[in-house]
Structures are given as structure tokens and as C-alpha cells.
Write a protein that holds these residues in place. Structure first.
Motif, PDB file in Angstrom:
ATOM      1  N   LEU A 207       0.868  -1.179   0.000  1.00  9.93           N
ATOM      2  CA  LEU A 207       0.000   0.000   0.000  1.00  9.93           C
ATOM      3  C   LEU A 207       0.901   1.224   0.000  1.00  9.93           C
ATOM      4  N   ALA A 208       1.121   1.790  -1.180  1.00  9.91           N
ATOM      5  CA  ALA A 208       2.018   2.928  -1.319  1.00  9.91           C
ATOM      6  C   ALA A 208       1.394   4.175  -0.694  1.00  9.91           C
ATOM      7  N   ALA A 209       2.224   5.165  -0.411  1.00  7.79           N
ATOM      8  CA  ALA A 209       1.731   6.432   0.112  1.00  7.79           C
ATOM      9  C   ALA A 209       0.800   7.078  -0.910  1.00  7.79           C
ATOM     10  N   PRO A 210      -0.238   7.773  -0.451  1.00  7.00           N
ATOM     11  CA  PRO A 210      -1.170   8.397  -1.394  1.00  7.00           C
ATOM     12  C   PRO A 210      -0.498   9.494  -2.204  1.00  7.00           C
ATOM     13  N   VAL A 211      -1.062   9.750  -3.374  1.00  6.04           N
ATOM     14  CA  VAL A 211      -0.536  10.746  -4.306  1.00  6.04           C
ATOM     15  C   VAL A 211      -1.570  11.849  -4.481  1.00  6.04           C
ATOM     16  N   ALA A 212      -1.107  13.088  -4.543  1.00  4.71           N
ATOM     17  CA  ALA A 212      -2.020  14.217  -4.747  1.00  4.71           C
ATOM     18  C   ALA A 212      -2.544  14.222  -6.174  1.00  4.71           C
ATOM     19  N   GLY A 213      -3.869  14.316  -6.308  1.00  2.00           N
ATOM     20  CA  GLY A 213      -4.489  14.328  -7.618  1.00  2.00           C
ATOM     21  C   GLY A 213      -4.531  15.718  -8.220  1.00  2.00           C
ATOM     22  N   GLY A 214      -5.121  15.810  -9.414  1.00  2.06           N
ATOM     23  CA  GLY A 214      -5.213  17.076 -10.133  1.00  2.06           C
ATOM     24  C   GLY A 214      -6.647  17.560 -10.242  1.00  2.06           C
ATOM     25  N   ALA A 215      -6.836  18.560 -11.085  1.00  5.84           N
ATOM     26  CA  ALA A 215      -8.155  19.177 -11.233  1.00  5.84           C
ATOM     27  C   ALA A 215      -9.121  18.303 -12.017  1.00  5.84           C
ATOM     28  N   THR A 216      -8.612  17.372 -12.826  1.00  5.32           N
ATOM     29  CA  THR A 216      -9.455  16.473 -13.611  1.00  5.32           C
ATOM     30  C   THR A 216      -9.050  15.038 -13.342  1.00  5.32           C
ATOM     31  N   ARG A 217      -9.919  14.114 -13.734  1.00  8.93           N
ATOM     32  CA  ARG A 217      -9.579  12.707 -13.576  1.00  8.93           C
ATOM     33  C   ARG A 217      -8.317  12.378 -14.375  1.00  8.93           C
ATOM     34  N   GLN A 218      -8.219  12.948 -15.560  1.00  8.20           N
ATOM     35  CA  GLN A 218      -7.057  12.693 -16.404  1.00  8.20           C
ATOM     36  C   GLN A 218      -5.767  13.129 -15.709  1.00  8.20           C
ATOM     37  N   ALA A 219      -5.794  14.301 -15.088  1.00  8.97           N
ATOM     38  CA  ALA A 219      -4.610  14.787 -14.372  1.00  8.97           C
ATOM     39  C   ALA A 219      -4.303  13.914 -13.161  1.00  8.97           C
ATOM     40  N   SER A 220      -5.340  13.426 -12.499  1.00 13.96           N
ATOM     41  CA  SER A 220      -5.129  12.580 -11.327  1.00 13.96           C
ATOM     42  C   SER A 220      -4.489  11.251 -11.710  1.00 13.96           C
ATOM     43  N   VAL A 221      -4.979  10.646 -12.789  1.00 13.77           N
ATOM     44  CA  VAL A 221      -4.391   9.386 -13.234  1.00 13.77           C
ATOM     45  C   VAL A 221      -2.947   9.592 -13.643  1.00 13.77           C
ATOM     46  N   ARG A 222      -2.675  10.694 -14.328  1.00 12.45           N
ATOM     47  CA  ARG A 222      -1.296  10.964 -14.737  1.00 12.45           C
ATOM     48  C   ARG A 222      -0.386  11.084 -13.507  1.00 12.45           C
ATOM     49  N   ALA A 223      -0.876  11.706 -12.441  1.00 17.28           N
ATOM     50  CA  ALA A 223      -0.091  11.806 -11.208  1.00 17.28           C
ATOM     51  C   ALA A 223       0.183  10.427 -10.623  1.00 17.28           C
ATOM     52  N   GLY A 224      -0.819   9.564 -10.685  1.00 13.98           N
ATOM     53  CA  GLY A 224      -0.622   8.203 -10.189  1.00 13.98           C
ATOM     54  C   GLY A 224       0.387   7.439 -11.022  1.00 13.98           C
ATOM     55  N   LEU A 225       0.328   7.592 -12.322  1.00 14.51           N
ATOM     56  CA  LEU A 225       1.272   6.913 -13.204  1.00 14.51           C
ATOM     57  C   LEU A 225       2.700   7.390 -12.953  1.00 14.51           C
ATOM     58  N   GLU A 226       2.877   8.691 -12.767  1.00 15.73           N
ATOM     59  CA  GLU A 226       4.214   9.221 -12.514  1.00 15.73           C
ATOM     60  C   GLU A 226       4.748   8.733 -11.175  1.00 15.73           C
ATOM     61  N   ALA A 227       3.858   8.490 -10.213  1.00  9.90           N
ATOM     62  CA  ALA A 227       4.293   8.008  -8.906  1.00  9.90           C
ATOM     63  C   ALA A 227       4.866   6.594  -8.976  1.00  9.90           C
ATOM     64  N   LEU A 228       4.529   5.860 -10.027  1.00  7.00           N
ATOM     65  CA  LEU A 228       5.043   4.496 -10.196  1.00  7.00           C
ATOM     66  C   LEU A 228       6.351   4.454 -10.968  1.00  7.00           C
TER      67      LEU A 228
END
Length: 400
Positions: free
Chosen positions: A77-98
């Protein structure tokens, strides 16, 4: 193949009405997000899970996930990642965290779908491995019509060519990461299949699951409560068992009780850390499923258990119950000693045990008593602990 999961939980869920964001609302007695995370953390084919959240909700996330890292491992269970203003931005943040240790495959899933099954996860991974990009779909049951601005219906598309799309959507990690990077300036792509398609990739489909509901409205939460109620009814085999442990005082400056290091003029002697509370609770849980006692699972003759932390013993017992499809309902411990005083540490001990077992604190009880100066505990020669565990299992002799 290494597979990670991104759970998207950064939205506000306003269609679910006033109150907490829907991913943190209680359903089936626990936060919705917790149900979803447990489904993935319980899958052996998943390496780690990262959740994308709104940083404003960090406290809600911490409450919803209390004990999960201890139960499944902080590396999973990795540390949570801050999302963005849109779902697309949030997913991109998650992908970069990996990106620091990239997986080969990645699943992207809505936090509001708590009923994802092991079969659906396995199918998603297989489809991504074969095609590079894939989504679960369902055939439409109802006829679809297009409406004019005035509200009159006109001819609709061919229903046989239409599908409703679910999550988890699955991809080879480099494919979807690069697609999101290339389309970072777009904000009109509502799911990751659309991102992959816009980047020029063909997206395959595989059979979804009608039970994989997305909770969006208040009515959806009512329906979900019925599902969880049925699941609880299926766990009709309620079992209770007891455990007992004792350790003598020896050299040291603290005692381990319930996973806490409590300062004391003497320590407790034992092959492991001699935590009588966790040992008694472990034996009680093992008893609920008819398993051998703690000494069988962690023999004192084995050097790897010398000085070992006892939290792993309790976590192992919880895992055995979970593997049988069961759920721990309650843990109760009674500590018998003249010293140290337990009262000042009782609440912290409950919190520690709850975190180890992956339970809410309300399902953990810790009590203490003396033996009125009688026996070995009365003579201050050691500490004893008694424990009771209650679990719910699917009906059947072996809990299967």
C-alpha cells in the motif's frame, strides 16, 4: 508480470448528495475506499496499490486506511498521491508516482467500485498482457435513444454495437504513461481508454462483471448496503476461540505488550519479543479455524524467530482467517499482572492491535486485572494474558 494498481479517489462525488466525499462514506460499516483497496491488496498478482487523493482529504484517507499498511505491508500500500483538477490529471499523477520502480502492467480503477472480483482482476491483467490496452465491458440491456433538445426521442444507435465500460482498465505501463504525457494538455478525455485511443492505440475489450457496481447516487449506496448485508449473511459460521500465554520477567528495561514497548524495570523472557498479549490473540485466532497453535507456525527451535516482533504472528493468523474467506469480528485481551500499570497504555494498545489486525478500534478490547498478589503474577514473577477471538466464516466445516 509485475502489476500495480492506481485507485482514483480524488473526486468529490457530488451526485451522491451532501456529506463526506462518497469514497469516504461508510457502506457495509466501513469507508467505501477501504473496501476497494482491500479487494486489490488481497490479490497475490498485485505488487502495490497507489491511491490518488485530494490532499484536503488526507485525514479522511488516513482514517479509511488505518491498519491496512500493517496488515498487507507498507510496500504494497504505497503512500497516497495528490491528484489534479481532472480525472485525467489525477491518473497521470498516479502513473508518474510508479515511475521510480515501474510495473509491466497497471490497472486503473475507480474508488467507487468496491465489488471488483479476483476473476475480473485476473482477466484485466491477461488482456493487458496480450493487447497492451483493454477495458471490461457489458452489453447494454436497455434500448438506447437519442433525444432532441425539446425532449423528443429520435432513432438511436445500434444497441448491438454499444457497450458500457467499467474499471479496472488495464494497460502495459509504458503505453498508458506515454499516452497521458502526450495528451497532458487535453481535459476532455473521460477515461483511460479514451486517452489510449487518442494516442493512437487500439483498445481491446473483455467481459465485465454486472456485480462490479459503481456507487454514484444515494440510491447506489442503498443498493450497496444490500449487497454487503447479503455478504455478511453468507458469513454465517460464527466461531469463537480462546488463547493463553505467559512469560516470566527477566533482564531488560521494557516489556512488549500488544505491540507496544512499555518502559519497565524488567523485561519479559522469551524466544521472540515475549509479547504475551499478541501471542494469546494469535492462538485465539488460530483456534477459530482449527489451526495448530502458535508454536507450530513459529517454532521456538527456529533461530529466525529469536527476538522476532510478535506483530507478524498476529498478522499471519489474520491472514489465515482471510484466506478461508472469513472476517475477524472482534478481539478481546485480558492482561494479568501486578506491574506495570496497564491503564495508561490501554487505548494505545487497542490502537496498536487494531492496526496490526486491520480492524477498527471499536472491534478491539483490552482489559487488565491483578491476581490479588496470588500465584506467580501476584509474586511479580511474570505476566499472563488471556484472549478471545470471534470470526465470521462462510458456512461449512472447513470455512471454505
Amino acid at each position: 508480470m509485475r502489476a500495480d494498481v492506481i485507485v482514483v479517489a480524488a473526486g468529490r462525488g457530488i451526485r451522491a448528495g451532501d456529506g463526506l466525499p462518497k469514497q469516504y462514506r461508510l457502506v457495509g460499516g466501513r469507508p467505501l475506499l477501504r473496501h476497494t483497496l482491500e479487494r486489490f491488496l488481497g490479490q497475490p498478482g498485485i505488487r502495490r496499490v497507489v491511491t490518488v487523493i485530494d490532499p484536503v482529504h488526507a485525514g479522511l484517507y488516513a482514517t479509511a486506511t488505518q491498519g491496512l499498511a500493517a496488515r498487507f505491508g507498507a510496500d504494497r500500500l504505497a503512500a497516497p498521491v495528490a491528484g489534479g483538477a481532472t480525472r485525467q490529471a489525477s491518473v497521470r499523477a498516479g502513473l508518474e508516482a510508479l515511475a521510480d520502480a515501474p510495473p509491466e502492467l497497471v490497472l486503473i480503477h475507480d474508488a467507487a467500485r468496491p465489488f471488483v472480483t479476483a476473476r475480473l482482476v485476473a482477466d484485466a491483467l491477461a488482456a493487458a498482457a496480450q493487447h497492451g490496452a483493454a477495458v471490461p465491458v457489458l452489453r447494454l440491456v436497455d434500448t438506447v435513444k437519442r433525444c432532441e433538445a425539446e425532449g423528443f426521442v429520435v432513432s438511436g444507435p445500434d444497441r448491438d454495437l454499444l457497450r458500457s465500460v467499467q474499471t479496472p482498465q488495464s494497460f502495459r505501463y509504458p503505453l498508458i504513461r506515454d499516452a497521458h504525457r502526450a495528451l497532458a494538455g487535453r481535459d476532455d478525455l473521460t477515461d483511460d481508454a479514451a486517452v489510449a485511443d487518442a494516442a493512437g492505440h487500439r483498445v481491446a475489450s473483455f467481459a465485465g462483471d454486472a456485480g462490479n457496481l459503481k456507487l454514484t447516487t444515494l440510491e447506489d449506496f442503498v443498493s450497496a448496503e444490500r449487497v454487503f448485508a447479503r455478504e455478511l449473511q453468507d458469513l454465517a459460521d460464527v466461531r469463537t476461540a480462546t488463547g493463553y500465554d505467559v512469560h516470566a520477567f527477566g533482564e531488560g528495561d521494557h516489556v512488549m505488550l500488544g505491540g507496544l514497548a512499555i518502559p519497565h524495570g524488567r523485561g519479559l523472557s522469551g524466544h521472540s519479543d515475549a509479547d504475551v498479549v499478541l501471542h494469546a490473540l494469535t492462538d485465539a485466532l488460530l483456534g477459530t479455524i482449527g489451526a495448530e497453535d502458535i508454536g507450530f507456525h513459529f517454532p521456538p527451535s527456529k533461530p529466525e524467530w529469536k527476538g522476532a516482533a510478535s506483530d507478524q504472528f498476529l498478522r499471519h493468523a489474520v491472514g489465515l482467517v482471510t484466506a478461508k474467506g472469513g472476517r475477524v469480528a472482534h478481539l478481546d485481551a485480558t492482561i494479568v499482572c501486578e506491574e506495570p500499570k496497564i491503564g495508561p497504555h490501554r487505548e494505545a494498545m487497542r490502537e496498536s492491535i487494531a492496526a496490526i489486525a486491520g480492524l477498527p478500534m471499536a472491534r478491539v478490547s483490552v482489559k487488565a486485572t491483578t491476581s490479588e498478589q496470588l500465584g506467580f503474577t501476584g509474586r511479580r514473577e511474570g505476566i499472563a494474558a488471556l484472549a478471545t477471538a470471534t470470526v465470521r466464516l462462510p458456512w461449512g466445516e472447513d470455512g471454505q
